[in-house]
Design an enzyme around this catalytic site. Structure first.
Site, PDB file in Angstrom:
ATOM      1  N   SER A 138     135.027 -11.044  77.553  1.00 52.47           N
ATOM      2  CA  SER A 138     134.369 -12.348  77.738  1.00 52.47           C
ATOM      3  C   SER A 138     135.471 -12.919  78.656  1.00 52.47           C
ATOM      4  O   SER A 138     136.624 -12.642  78.862  1.00 52.47           O
ATOM      5  CB  SER A 138     134.590 -13.018  76.519  1.00 52.47           C
ATOM      6  OG  SER A 138     134.452 -14.548  76.654  1.00 52.47           O
ATOM      7  N   TYR A 151     138.380 -15.801  68.642  1.00 50.23           N
ATOM      8  CA  TYR A 151     137.510 -15.310  69.411  1.00 50.23           C
ATOM      9  C   TYR A 151     138.340 -14.933  70.858  1.00 50.23           C
ATOM     10  O   TYR A 151     138.316 -13.735  71.283  1.00 50.23           O
ATOM     11  CB  TYR A 151     136.296 -16.221  69.973  1.00 50.23           C
ATOM     12  CG  TYR A 151     135.309 -15.635  70.841  1.00 50.23           C
ATOM     13  CD1 TYR A 151     134.243 -14.891  70.240  1.00 50.23           C
ATOM     14  CD2 TYR A 151     135.180 -15.937  72.323  1.00 50.23           C
ATOM     15  CE1 TYR A 151     133.427 -14.282  71.121  1.00 50.23           C
ATOM     16  CE2 TYR A 151     134.253 -15.403  73.009  1.00 50.23           C
ATOM     17  CZ  TYR A 151     133.303 -14.645  72.397  1.00 50.23           C
ATOM     18  OH  TYR A 151     132.167 -14.172  73.091  1.00 50.23           O
TER      19      TYR A 151
HETATM   20  N1  LIG Z   1     126.477 -15.180  75.516  1.00 46.20           N
HETATM   21  C1  LIG Z   1     127.390 -15.704  76.119  1.00 46.20           C
HETATM   22  O1  LIG Z   1     127.968 -16.892  76.481  1.00 46.20           O
HETATM   23  C2  LIG Z   1     128.810 -14.547  75.833  1.00 46.20           C
HETATM   24  C3  LIG Z   1     129.971 -15.001  76.798  1.00 46.20           C
HETATM   25  C4  LIG Z   1     130.910 -13.815  76.624  1.00 46.20           C
HETATM   26  C5  LIG Z   1     130.689 -12.926  76.000  1.00 46.20           C
HETATM   27  N2  LIG Z   1     129.830 -12.728  75.235  1.00 46.20           N
HETATM   28  C6  LIG Z   1     129.659 -11.539  74.298  1.00 46.20           C
HETATM   29  O2  LIG Z   1     128.544 -10.808  74.420  1.00 46.20           O
HETATM   30  C7  LIG Z   1     128.074  -9.947  73.087  1.00 46.20           C
HETATM   31  C8  LIG Z   1     126.628 -10.210  72.882  1.00 46.20           C
HETATM   32  O3  LIG Z   1     126.435 -11.473  72.490  1.00 46.20           O
HETATM   33  P1  LIG Z   1     124.915 -12.382  72.948  1.00 46.20           P
HETATM   34  O4  LIG Z   1     125.451 -13.418  73.842  1.00 46.20           O
HETATM   35  O5  LIG Z   1     124.107 -11.457  73.511  1.00 46.20           O
HETATM   36  O6  LIG Z   1     124.737 -12.973  71.665  1.00 46.20           O
HETATM   37  P2  LIG Z   1     123.862 -12.626  70.456  1.00 46.20           P
HETATM   38  O7  LIG Z   1     124.106 -13.300  69.397  1.00 46.20           O
HETATM   39  O8  LIG Z   1     122.513 -12.586  70.898  1.00 46.20           O
HETATM   40  O9  LIG Z   1     124.001 -10.965  70.258  1.00 46.20           O
HETATM   41  C9  LIG Z   1     125.317 -10.892  69.102  1.00 46.20           C
HETATM   42  C10 LIG Z   1     124.445  -9.546  68.224  1.00 46.20           C
HETATM   43  O10 LIG Z   1     125.417  -9.071  67.629  1.00 46.20           O
HETATM   44  C11 LIG Z   1     125.025  -8.621  66.343  1.00 46.20           C
HETATM   45  N3  LIG Z   1     125.996  -8.462  65.538  1.00 46.20           N
HETATM   46  C12 LIG Z   1     126.460  -9.617  64.767  1.00 46.20           C
HETATM   47  N4  LIG Z   1     127.609  -9.110  63.993  1.00 46.20           N
HETATM   48  C13 LIG Z   1     127.342  -7.557  63.689  1.00 46.20           C
HETATM   49  C14 LIG Z   1     128.022  -6.977  63.108  1.00 46.20           C
HETATM   50  N5  LIG Z   1     128.977  -7.014  62.358  1.00 46.20           N
HETATM   51  N6  LIG Z   1     127.624  -5.521  63.197  1.00 46.20           N
HETATM   52  C15 LIG Z   1     126.454  -5.317  64.063  1.00 46.20           C
HETATM   53  N7  LIG Z   1     125.985  -6.082  64.953  1.00 46.20           N
HETATM   54  C16 LIG Z   1     126.326  -7.336  64.745  1.00 46.20           C
HETATM   55  C17 LIG Z   1     124.161  -9.786  66.197  1.00 46.20           C
HETATM   56  O11 LIG Z   1     123.017  -9.636  65.236  1.00 46.20           O
HETATM   57  C18 LIG Z   1     123.511 -10.084  67.659  1.00 46.20           C
HETATM   58  O12 LIG Z   1     122.165  -9.044  67.781  1.00 46.20           O
HETATM   59  C19 LIG Z   1     129.066 -10.398  72.153  1.00 46.20           C
HETATM   60  O13 LIG Z   1     130.259  -9.669  71.937  1.00 46.20           O
HETATM   61  C20 LIG Z   1     129.592 -11.902  72.661  1.00 46.20           C
HETATM   62  O14 LIG Z   1     130.928 -12.269  72.319  1.00 46.20           O
HETATM   63  C21 LIG Z   1     128.703 -13.579  75.079  1.00 46.20           C
END
Ligand SMILES: NC(=O)c1ccc[n+]([C@@H]2O[C@H](COP(=O)([O-])OP(=O)(O)OC[C@H]3O[C@@H](n4cnc5c(N)ncnc54)[C@H](O)[C@@H]3O)[C@@H](O)[C@H]2O)c1
Length: 246
Positions: A138, A151
């Site tokens: 991130s 985080y």
């Molecule tokens: N959206 C943003 O702004 C952003 C920014 C930086 C990083 N990220 C990172 O991107 C990645 C994906 O997130 P996203 O934005 O698509 O959000 P999201 O919430 O749509 O996706 C996260 C997914 O992880 C799954 N998950 C959560 N805990 C879990 C576990 N213990 N085991 C297996 N699966 C699990 C959830 O069910 C979900 O499908 C994450 O690592 C998040 O930290 C997102």
């Protein structure tokens, strides 16, 4: 021979968009996620877009479940070529001194230990033919932000863990990289979106003055996982609309 990719947290957001990119290229995808209902729905939505897609219920912070999921994928398809460690969660926002050990541990377990376990149990299946791993860090792995200490720490850890794995398995032709998304329009930012004023600031704190789409991160992951990135390893690619520059 068609490639096989494991995508953790692939039932929505960045993970599902990544699965979609892989499937379009004829890569078979195994989605690992805790959400069984969303897993079935994602498979239905994604099927018909090229490769074969299956769902395995797996908590990435549970070693037995990760080990079994990797074994099952390797048994089903005979190989694992790509791993995308994408599953992640945010923390309930509060100061360090107010942060419970439970909250800290929960986020570290999923966001950092989950990445370690994914690599630990899929690399043995990649060592024969080589492979590519993309870990999802991130912008907050680089930048501090008040009230999100677990985080921040977990995502910073992913950046170094990525270098570690790249160094240890380069000789096996396994490349290991990370992406660092900025603010992306997925359900993980729903908490921020509800505060209108806060959201206005957060969503435009970058050079492009907008949030990113899941697909825009998926394209970067797709590139790093592909042979087009054959001399790239140990690096973290910002996908943040210039958020770090801001
Ligand atoms: N959206 C943003 O702004 C952003 C920014 C930086 C990083 N990220 C990172 O991107 C990645 C994906 O997130 P996203 O934005 O698509 O959000 P999201 O919430 O749509 O996706 C996260 C997914 O992880 C799954 N998950 C959560 N805990 C879990 C576990 N213990 N085991 C297996 N699966 C699990 C959830 O069910 C979900 O499908 C994450 O690592 C998040 O930290 C997102």
């Amino acid at each position: 021979m068609n490639k096989v990719a494991l995508v953790t947290g692939g039932t929505g957001g960045i993970g599902q968009a990544t699965a979609h990119c892989f499937l379009n290229q004829g890569i078979s995808v195994v989605i690992l996620d805790i959400d069984e209902e969303k897993g079935k729905a994602a498979c239905e939505e994604l099927s018909g877009s090229g490769g074969d897609v299956t769902f395995v219920r797996c908590d990435v912070s549970n070693e037995e479940e990760v080990k079994n999921a990797c074994q099952k994928a390797a048994e089903t398809y005979g190989q694992i070529d790509i791993l995308v460690n994408n599953a992640g969660i945010g923390n309930n926002e509060t100061t360090l001194t107010e942060m419970s050990l439970f909250e800290w541990q929960k986020v570290i377990d999923v966001n950092l230990t989950g990445v370690f376990l994914g690599m630990k149990h899929s690399i043995p299946f990649m060592r024969k033919n080589g492979g590519a791993i993309v870990n999802v860090s991130s912008l907050l792995g680089f930048k501090g932000k008040k009230f999100v200490a677990p985080y921040n720490a977990s995502k910073a850890g992913v950046i170094t863990l990525t270098k570690n794995a790249a160094l240890e398995y380069g000789r096996d032709r396994i490349r290991v990289n990370a992406v660092a998304p900025g603010v992306i329009d997925t359900s993980i930012v729903d908490g921020w979106r509800t505060h209108e004023e806060k959201w206005k600031i957060i969503s435009t704190a970058n050079a492009l003055k907008r949030v990113g789409e899941a697909q825009e991160v998926a394209h970067a992951i797709e590139f790093l996982a592909s042979d087009k990135a054959s001399y790239i390893t140990g690096t973290t690619l910002m996908v943040d609309g210039g958020g770090l520059t801001y």
